[in-house]
Write a protein that holds these residues in place. Structure first.
Motif, PDB file in Angstrom:
ATOM      1  N   GLY A  27       0.733  -1.643  -0.186  1.00 43.36           N
ATOM      2  CA  GLY A  27      -0.244   0.230   0.391  1.00 43.36           C
ATOM      3  C   GLY A  27       0.533   1.093   0.103  1.00 43.36           C
ATOM      4  N   PHE A  28       2.105   1.729   0.930  1.00 45.28           N
ATOM      5  CA  PHE A  28       3.011   2.374   1.345  1.00 45.28           C
ATOM      6  C   PHE A  28       3.357   2.519  -0.450  1.00 45.28           C
ATOM      7  CE2 PHE A  28       2.374   2.248   5.721  1.00 45.28           C
ATOM      8  CZ  PHE A  28       1.928   3.666   5.637  1.00 45.28           C
ATOM      9  N   LEU A  29       4.008   1.536  -0.827  1.00 44.23           N
ATOM     10  CA  LEU A  29       5.130   1.757  -2.258  1.00 44.23           C
ATOM     11  C   LEU A  29       3.921   2.032  -3.380  1.00 44.23           C
ATOM     12  CD1 LEU A  29       6.577  -1.590  -1.842  1.00 44.23           C
ATOM     13  CD2 LEU A  29       7.793   1.042  -1.889  1.00 44.23           C
ATOM     14  N   SER A  30       2.348   1.631  -3.446  1.00 39.31           N
ATOM     15  CA  SER A  30       1.672   1.938  -3.834  1.00 39.31           C
ATOM     16  C   SER A  30       1.664   3.363  -4.317  1.00 39.31           C
ATOM     17  CB  SER A  30       0.481   1.278  -4.270  1.00 39.31           C
ATOM     18  OG  SER A  30       0.636   0.048  -4.382  1.00 39.31           O
ATOM     19  N   GLY A  31       1.317   4.460  -3.309  1.00 35.98           N
ATOM     20  CA  GLY A  31       1.460   5.314  -2.777  1.00 35.98           C
ATOM     21  C   GLY A  31       2.392   6.130  -3.365  1.00 35.98           C
ATOM     22  N   ALA A  32       3.860   5.675  -3.209  1.00 35.44           N
ATOM     23  CA  ALA A  32       4.830   5.944  -3.265  1.00 35.44           C
ATOM     24  C   ALA A  32       4.874   6.790  -5.007  1.00 35.44           C
ATOM     25  CB  ALA A  32       5.922   5.611  -3.130  1.00 35.44           C
ATOM     26  N   ILE A  33       4.100   5.358  -6.121  1.00 32.62           N
ATOM     27  CA  ILE A  33       4.263   5.435  -7.446  1.00 32.62           C
ATOM     28  C   ILE A  33       2.896   6.647  -7.500  1.00 32.62           C
ATOM     29  CG2 ILE A  33       3.019   4.176  -9.627  1.00 32.62           C
ATOM     30  CD1 ILE A  33       4.279   1.186  -8.591  1.00 32.62           C
ATOM     31  N   VAL A  34       2.102   6.593  -7.203  1.00 28.68           N
ATOM     32  CA  VAL A  34       1.008   7.492  -6.960  1.00 28.68           C
ATOM     33  C   VAL A  34       1.537   8.952  -7.649  1.00 28.68           C
ATOM     34  CG1 VAL A  34      -1.089   8.507  -7.191  1.00 28.68           C
ATOM     35  CG2 VAL A  34      -0.848   5.793  -6.772  1.00 28.68           C
ATOM     36  N   VAL A  35       1.937   9.590  -6.288  1.00 28.29           N
ATOM     37  CA  VAL A  35       2.560  10.446  -5.761  1.00 28.29           C
ATOM     38  C   VAL A  35       3.798  10.933  -6.584  1.00 28.29           C
ATOM     39  CG1 VAL A  35       3.585  11.893  -3.895  1.00 28.29           C
ATOM     40  CG2 VAL A  35       1.718  10.307  -3.621  1.00 28.29           C
ATOM     41  N   GLY A  36       5.015   9.554  -7.317  1.00 26.44           N
ATOM     42  CA  GLY A  36       5.456  10.130  -8.008  1.00 26.44           C
ATOM     43  C   GLY A  36       4.969  10.567  -9.387  1.00 26.44           C
ATOM     44  N   VAL A  37       4.256  10.305 -10.101  1.00 27.11           N
ATOM     45  CA  VAL A  37       3.448  10.319 -11.415  1.00 27.11           C
ATOM     46  C   VAL A  37       3.027  11.622 -11.018  1.00 27.11           C
ATOM     47  CG1 VAL A  37       2.128   9.463 -12.796  1.00 27.11           C
ATOM     48  CG2 VAL A  37       3.556   7.949 -12.676  1.00 27.11           C
ATOM     49  N   LEU A  38       2.281  11.806 -10.234  1.00 26.55           N
ATOM     50  CA  LEU A  38       1.830  12.832  -9.899  1.00 26.55           C
ATOM     51  C   LEU A  38       2.122  14.680  -9.633  1.00 26.55           C
ATOM     52  CD1 LEU A  38      -1.806  11.880  -8.417  1.00 26.55           C
ATOM     53  CD2 LEU A  38      -1.975  12.061 -10.249  1.00 26.55           C
ATOM     54  N   TYR A  39       3.048  14.021  -9.049  1.00 21.11           N
ATOM     55  CA  TYR A  39       4.087  15.189  -8.658  1.00 21.11           C
ATOM     56  C   TYR A  39       4.339  15.445  -9.987  1.00 21.11           C
ATOM     57  CZ  TYR A  39       7.753  18.249  -7.346  1.00 21.11           C
ATOM     58  OH  TYR A  39       8.988  19.754  -6.875  1.00 21.11           O
ATOM     59  N   HIS A  40       5.020  14.674 -10.582  1.00 22.49           N
ATOM     60  CA  HIS A  40       6.038  14.728 -11.690  1.00 22.49           C
ATOM     61  C   HIS A  40       4.850  15.456 -13.087  1.00 22.49           C
ATOM     62  CE1 HIS A  40       8.721  14.705 -15.311  1.00 22.49           C
ATOM     63  NE2 HIS A  40       8.029  13.557 -16.313  1.00 22.49           N
TER      64      HIS A  40
END
Length: 408
Positions: free
Chosen positions: A258-271
């Protein structure tokens, strides 16, 4: 006059005014962030009840502290790059020496200080904890100011951060296991949550800057999968997993996904955000600074009573701990034949700890006012001493020292 209603607000106004005012003096501007940290400590000491609870909301809430420390680490990660790891081959010797000194000198010095000053167990554990954490972004800033080996500094910081999930719990188990209960696996997972996950999100953003078409497609697939996972969790998936998975270890794995999924989502959205807002990367460090000021204030307020008892001794301990890091970091590097610039770099990497990580771990334990207290005291002093040493070395570049020696 002995009027708290008068001297307390005016003391806080004075501290804040100093922090603001330093920005107007070019020679002192580098100390402005440190002044804000000191203002945070003053606020927490003078108005402890105002910074521990707002109505029914606890400012020391575990999830609140976790979210803020993740923002701090994400801001730190934005200043890192995948290219930083490419210089390991050229600086291998310095990296090894830096890591060995960092994860030996500081935790052992922390242990020695607990024997000298006889702090209560949880505060003593906090001193060992901050000594066992990785170095943070502050070391890179000080190395830059000192004009030392910035490439080596960035790589040592990155490698120490990546090694922290293993070494920090191991050192705590070995050195502080008799002081407080240390669960190796839980602490390792906590460090992954508060450090590795947000830095992974930041590095994903960096990766997307120069990714190939195939790589971009793969990231988008992972993004959709991660987003679906995060949407499904509150809609019943989490309750289903909790009911049907008996193994605690398996539940921890699901939580980590769940946390790693959150990291992927945040990384892409922030980009995507950074492409629209050109200054996003330069703004993020300010969020990190705000986060550090926040948990410095809350930690100080939570530990107010303990600070009134042992605050001065903790400050003396912080000076000794920090000085030992600079001293042994520099001279052990010289003993192993590193050049002076690299030795100066290792001194900063060893002497400056990641107080944010220590606070985050203490918050995760629910012991912000005891285990987290040393971080609140050590962090301001590390910023002050680091700035002083950086400016001292900046005025004495290594090349000038060599020329003076040759002339003599």
């Amino acid at each position: 006059m002995q009027q708290p209603s008068i001297y307390k607000p005016f003391a806080l106004i004075t501290a804040i005014s100093l922090a603001v005012g330093l920005g107007a003096v070019p020679a002192l501007k580098g100390y402005q962030y440190t002044a804000w940290i000191i203002a945070a400590v003053v606020a927490g000491m003078l108005f402890p009840s105002a910074f521990t609870q707002w109505g029914s909301f606890d400012l020391r809430n575990k999830w609140m502290i976790l979210a803020i420390i993740q923002i701090v680490m994400f801001g730190m990660g934005i200043q890192m790059s995948l290219k930083d790891f490419s210089g390991i081959a050229q600086t291998g010797k310095g990296v090894v020496i830096g890591l060995l000194c960092h994860f030996s000198v500081m935790p052992l010095m922390g242990l020695l200080l607990t024997k000298i000053f006889h702090f209560e167990p949880e505060i003593a554990a906090g001193i060992i904890l901050i000594g066992s954490c990785s170095s943070g972004l502050a070391s890179n800033v000080m190395v830059y100011l000192a004009r030392a080996n910035l490439v080596l500094s960035v790589i040592v910081t990155a490698m120490a951060t990546m090694a922290a999930p293993f070494f920090t719990p191991l050192l705590m188990k070995l050195l502080a296991g008799t002081l407080i209960k240390i669960d190796f696996v839980n602490m390792m997972l906590e460090i992954i949550k508060i450090v590795i996950v947000p830095i992974f999100a930041a590095l994903l953003h960096d990766y997307l800057k120069s990714v190939t078409k195939k790589g971009k497609q793969l990231v988008h697939v992972l993004f959709i999968m991660a987003l679906l996972w995060l949407i499904a969790l509150p809609l019943g998936l989490f309750n289903f997993l909790q009911t049907n998975i008996a193994s605690a270890q398996l539940m921890q794995s699901m939580e980590m996904i769940g946390f790693l999924s959150g990291a992927i989502v945040v990384g892409v959205l922030y980009h995507a955000l950074s492409k629209r807002v050109a200054k996003a990367d330069s703004i993020m460090p300010y969020f990190s600074m705000f986060g550090i000021i926040y948990f410095t204030t809350v930690t100080t307020a939570a530990g107010h009573d303990n600070l009134m008892k042992v605050g001065f001794l903790l400050f003396i301990a912080s000076v000794m701990h920090n000085a030992a890091g600079y001293f042994f970091g520099y001279w052990l590097s010289r003993l192993f034949k590193l050049d002076k610039n690299s030795a100066r770099t290792v001194a900063f990497e060893v002497g400056l700890q990641n107080g944010g990580m220590a606070s985050g771990l203490a918050g995760g334990m629910g012991k912000l006012g005891t285990v987290g207290l040393p971080a609140a005291v050590f962090s301001p002093w590390m910023n002050i001493s680091g700035s002083i040493l950086a400016n001292y070395w900046r005025k004495r570049p290594v090349d000038d020292l060599k020329n003076d020696h040759e002339e003599k």
